[in-house]
Structure formats: structure tokens, C-alpha cells
Design a protein around this motif. Structure first.
Motif, PDB file in Angstrom:
ATOM      1  N   ILE A 146     -18.913  -8.144 -47.735  1.00 23.06           N
ATOM      2  CA  ILE A 146     -20.018  -9.024 -48.071  1.00 23.06           C
ATOM      3  C   ILE A 146     -21.366  -8.369 -47.805  1.00 23.06           C
ATOM      4  N   ASP A 147     -21.514  -7.779 -46.623  1.00 26.61           N
ATOM      5  CA  ASP A 147     -22.826  -7.233 -46.235  1.00 26.61           C
ATOM      6  C   ASP A 147     -23.031  -5.782 -46.648  1.00 26.61           C
ATOM      7  N   GLY A 148     -22.053  -5.176 -47.301  1.00 24.50           N
ATOM      8  CA  GLY A 148     -22.210  -3.819 -47.811  1.00 24.50           C
ATOM      9  C   GLY A 148     -21.899  -2.720 -46.821  1.00 24.50           C
ATOM     10  N   THR A 149     -21.439  -3.060 -45.620  1.00 27.83           N
ATOM     11  CA  THR A 149     -21.130  -2.038 -44.622  1.00 27.83           C
ATOM     12  C   THR A 149     -19.778  -1.375 -44.874  1.00 27.83           C
ATOM     13  N   LEU A 150     -19.012  -1.894 -45.829  1.00 26.87           N
ATOM     14  CA  LEU A 150     -17.732  -1.291 -46.182  1.00 26.87           C
ATOM     15  C   LEU A 150     -17.728  -0.992 -47.687  1.00 26.87           C
ATOM     16  N   PRO A 151     -18.443   0.053 -48.108  1.00 24.48           N
ATOM     17  CA  PRO A 151     -18.506   0.376 -49.542  1.00 24.48           C
ATOM     18  C   PRO A 151     -17.173   0.919 -50.054  1.00 24.48           C
ATOM     19  N   LYS A 152     -17.057   0.988 -51.356  1.00 22.70           N
ATOM     20  CA  LYS A 152     -15.828   1.480 -51.980  1.00 22.70           C
ATOM     21  C   LYS A 152     -15.613   2.943 -51.623  1.00 22.70           C
ATOM     22  N   PRO A 153     -14.491   3.262 -50.967  1.00 20.23           N
ATOM     23  CA  PRO A 153     -14.254   4.645 -50.533  1.00 20.23           C
ATOM     24  C   PRO A 153     -13.684   5.507 -51.662  1.00 20.23           C
ATOM     25  N   ILE A 154     -13.685   6.794 -51.412  1.00 22.41           N
ATOM     26  CA  ILE A 154     -13.065   7.753 -52.323  1.00 22.41           C
ATOM     27  C   ILE A 154     -11.898   8.395 -51.578  1.00 22.41           C
ATOM     28  N   GLY A 155     -10.711   8.231 -52.138  1.00 22.06           N
ATOM     29  CA  GLY A 155      -9.554   8.804 -51.470  1.00 22.06           C
ATOM     30  C   GLY A 155      -8.418   7.823 -51.355  1.00 22.06           C
ATOM     31  N   ASP A 156      -7.641   7.974 -50.284  1.00 22.50           N
ATOM     32  CA  ASP A 156      -6.415   7.201 -50.125  1.00 22.50           C
ATOM     33  C   ASP A 156      -6.666   5.706 -49.959  1.00 22.50           C
ATOM     34  N   LEU A 157      -7.826   5.318 -49.392  1.00 18.71           N
ATOM     35  CA  LEU A 157      -8.096   3.904 -49.120  1.00 18.71           C
ATOM     36  C   LEU A 157      -8.715   3.169 -50.316  1.00 18.71           C
ATOM     37  N   GLN A 158      -8.947   3.881 -51.398  1.00 18.83           N
ATOM     38  CA  GLN A 158      -9.621   3.243 -52.528  1.00 18.83           C
ATOM     39  C   GLN A 158      -8.827   2.078 -53.094  1.00 18.83           C
ATOM     40  N   ASN A 159      -7.525   2.245 -53.239  1.00 24.89           N
ATOM     41  CA  ASN A 159      -6.690   1.179 -53.791  1.00 24.89           C
ATOM     42  C   ASN A 159      -6.661  -0.031 -52.866  1.00 24.89           C
ATOM     43  N   SER A 160      -6.601   0.211 -51.541  1.00 26.87           N
ATOM     44  CA  SER A 160      -6.614  -0.890 -50.568  1.00 26.87           C
ATOM     45  C   SER A 160      -7.942  -1.640 -50.631  1.00 26.87           C
ATOM     46  N   TRP A 161      -9.037  -0.895 -50.806  1.00 25.25           N
ATOM     47  CA  TRP A 161     -10.357  -1.521 -50.902  1.00 25.25           C
ATOM     48  C   TRP A 161     -10.432  -2.410 -52.142  1.00 25.25           C
ATOM     49  N   ILE A 162      -9.930  -1.934 -53.254  1.00 26.50           N
ATOM     50  CA  ILE A 162      -9.966  -2.708 -54.500  1.00 26.50           C
ATOM     51  C   ILE A 162      -9.193  -4.008 -54.342  1.00 26.50           C
ATOM     52  N   ILE A 163      -8.020  -3.920 -53.713  1.00 21.14           N
ATOM     53  CA  ILE A 163      -7.199  -5.120 -53.522  1.00 21.14           C
ATOM     54  C   ILE A 163      -7.923  -6.132 -52.628  1.00 21.14           C
TER      55      ILE A 163
END
Length: 235
Positions: free
Chosen positions: A84-101
Motif C-alpha cells: 500500500i505505502d510503496g515500501t515493497l515495490p515489485k522485485p526482479i528475480g525469484d520473488l517477482q511471482n510471489s509479489w504479483i500474487i
């Protein structure tokens, strides 16, 4: 029967600790595992479905302040404020799919907390952060009409056919809504006592508003309370 002098088998140990200590030692890794899971922003509990509704009152044009406070509290409990506050932006790498979900799940939670007309206006936003900022820019700026509305509601609110408890509950709700628009000091360094004096003054205002709206049958009690020193608190 076991001889006390026999050596202790290699797979068996004796301890003088209490059963509760042994239980703590047994479950400590499990507790640590749960803590590690819930401290991760990408963790989703089995109850965190896309149909979850976080707040009881949907966002309308007039309740953004209380709605955003309730949503922020819910996201904090879910450990999803980073989306919500932007402190967890979309990562590049292995965590990208988890972030999208997780971002998609949090987005559905926001949609579930919006009225139908408002939800339609943000249906094609790309991220949860964009939706949150869009809603903030559109509805937070309308605080002055909301402040006016709450003041007018308070000025017209009387007990009438309500019980004293029901009358107080309506007053308390309006006070809380109005307080959400009031500026507060968040620096934590106010030592002059001015903030406390201001809060005490608000308490006196609340007492006066409460007494003014009571039915005439309470006039004698009202007079006694007004003559009481020190001033009674609203509680």
C-alpha cells in the motif's frame, strides 16, 4: 527393573527441568516457524482469500477518513502495508511471482471494500499502490464538506426518543469521525502540556454537547452536573 547404576543409553537423556520447560523446548521450533511465516509480507494464510472483506463499511464519497483508517489497520494486521505505502515495490528475480500474487490478492481486498461505482473507476489500475493513491487523491481532498456535515449533525443531534445510551453512541460516533480529520502531533516530543490542555478542552466540549441534547426530564441532573467542580468527564 532398571538398575540406577546402569549407564544412560545413548538415545535417552534425563533432565531435572519441569514438564512445562520440556514442552517449551519441544514447541519452540514450531513457534519460531509461525513467527517467521507471519513476519514475511509474501505469506498468505489459508483464510486470505480473494473474497475476504476487511471492513464493514464500504468506501463512499463521504467516509474516506474512517474507511482508510480501518483499511490501514487491517493491512497492518495482515502484514501487507508494504504493498500500500510503496515500501515493497515489485522485485526482479525469484520473488517477482510471489509479489504479483500478493499484490493481486491485496487489490481484490480493496475492491471488496469499495462501493460499486467507485470500484468501477479503479478496475483497470496496475498495482495496489496506484489504486490507493488514486482513492486518496480523489476523496481525501473532500474533507471540508465532511467536517461541515459532522458539525451540522452534532448541532442537530438531540436525545428525543432515544435512550441515553443510544443517544451517547450516536454522539460518540460523530465525535470519532470528526476527530479523524483533526491534525495531531506525531513527533512525540510535546512536553509543554499544551496538547493535554487541548484534549481536556475537547472533553469539556463533548460534555456540553451531550448535556445540551438531553431531554428536559434530565434538566435537574444537568444543572447539578454543570455546578459540579471539577468538571465531569464525558465518561
Amino acid at each position: 527393573m532398571t538398575n540406577p547404576n546402569d549407564p544412560i543409553p545413548p538415545n535417552q537423556t534425563y533432565s531435572n527441568s519441569s514438564p512445562s520447560s520440556n514442552q517449551f523446548t519441544t514447541y519452540a521450533p514450531l513457534v519460531q516457524s509461525f513467527v517467521k511465516q507471519y513476519s514475511c509480507s509474501y505469506f498468505l494464510h489459508h483464510s486470505d482469500s480473494t473474497s475476504l472483506v476487511l471492513v464493514s463499511d464500504l468506501l463512499t464519497k463521504s467516509n474516506y477518513s474512517s474507511w482508510s483508517q480501518s483499511m490501514t489497520l487491517s493491512f497492518t494486521v495482515k502484514n501487507k502495508m508494504g504493498f500500500i505505502d510503496g515500501t515493497l515495490p515489485k522485485p526482479i528475480g525469484d520473488l517477482q511471482n510471489s509479489w504479483i500474487i500478493c499484490n493481486s490478492v491485496v487489490t481484490t481486498w480493496i475492491f471488496n471494500a469499495l462501493s460499486k461505482k467507485i470500484a468501477a473507476s479503479v478496475n483497470f489500475s496496475d498495482s495496489t499502490r496506484e489504486i490507493w493513491l488514486d482513492l486518496q487523491q480523489r476523496y481525501q481532498s473532500k474533507k471540508y464538506p465532511c467536517i461541515f456535515q459532522f458539525h451540522r449533525e452534532l448541532s442537530n443531534l438531540v436525545q428525543d426518543q432515544l435512550s441515553v445510551i443510544a443517544y451517547f453512541t450516536k454522539l460518540k460516533t460523530a465525535w470519532n469521525e470528526l476527530a479523524s480529520y483533526q491534525p495531531i502531533c506525531s513527533c512525540g516530543r510535546c512536553t509543554c502540556g499544551g496538547v493535554k490542555e487541548l484534549l481536556d478542552y475537547f472533553q469539556i466540549e463533548h460534555v456540553m454537547e451531550f448535556l445540551m441534547g438531553l431531554n428536559n426530564s434530565f434538566s435537574q441532573i444537568r444543572t447539578c452536573l454543570l455546578l459540579t467542580g471539577p468538571e465531569p468527564t464525558i465518561q
